[in-house]
Design a protein around this motif. Structure first.
Motif: not given
Length: 204
Positions: A73-77, A80-90, A175-180
């Protein structure tokens, strides 16, 4: 677009909604998912402090909340600049589900395609559609990687049980990560694990 809250800024509505969802997750766990596991006589869902050694407790209460929140959930900000942090999940998904390399690769390619297609429409933020899709994707993946928690022979059945057990909580943490924020979701993840281990200690 969407509104973002930051941690501890006195947003009582967010804190209240988080608490209500937290209670809902606990109710769901003990009145929906656990009875299903009991019906099928499945082991592995009722771990408590007495079932874990010191390393297991340390992992459940500290290592898992920190690492899993960072990775999943680190990239769920919403930025756009954070979105590619999804790569470790992949990468993790490719390692765990290597027998399904083609399917995983197609899903991953689709996600990256969505990101670059979405880029044509916005500058700093990803769209709501991509955000919601990412949350759903991340929550499913987070749920599926816990399939080994259930001591059964059927791989597909264990995947289904993982979704039943973990998907609601994963969506809640997203939800908590994005909002809080990431710190808030990590603390919430810790509290969820602590609550479940404590309740299991009492009732099982």
């Amino acid at each position: 677009m969407y509104n973002k809250f930051t941690l501890f800024q006195g947003n009582t509505s967010f804190i209240l909604s988080s608490f209500i969802f937290y209670i809902f997750i606990l109710i769901y766990t003990y009145f929906v998912s656990d009875p299903i596991f009991q019906f099928y006589e499945i082991e592995g869902y009722d771990d408590s402090f007495r079932d874990l050694d010191n390393i297991g407790v340390f992992s459940a209460l500290l290592i898992a909340p920190v690492l899993e929140e960072l990775i999943f959930r680190g990239y769920l900000t919403g930025y756009r600049k954070h979105f590619l942090l999804i790569i470790p999940q992949i990468i993790i998904m490719l390692i765990i589900f290597y027998n399904y390399f083609i399917i995983v690769s197609l899903i991953s390619t689709f996600l990256i395609f969505l990101f670059y297609y979405d880029k044509k429409r916005t500058e700093d933020l990803i769209s709501n559609q991509l955000l919601y899709f990412s949350i759903f994707f991340t929550s499913i993946l987070f749920s599926l990687i816990h399939y080994e928690n259930f001591q059964i022979d059927s791989f597909y059945f264990s995947l289904m049980l993982s979704l039943i057990a973990f998907l609601p909580g994963a969506l809640y943490l997203a939800y908590v990560r994005f909002k809080g924020g990431l710190i808030y979701s990590t603390i919430t993840h810790f509290l969820m694990n602590l609550s479940i281990l404590t309740i299991n200690e009492i009732i099982y």
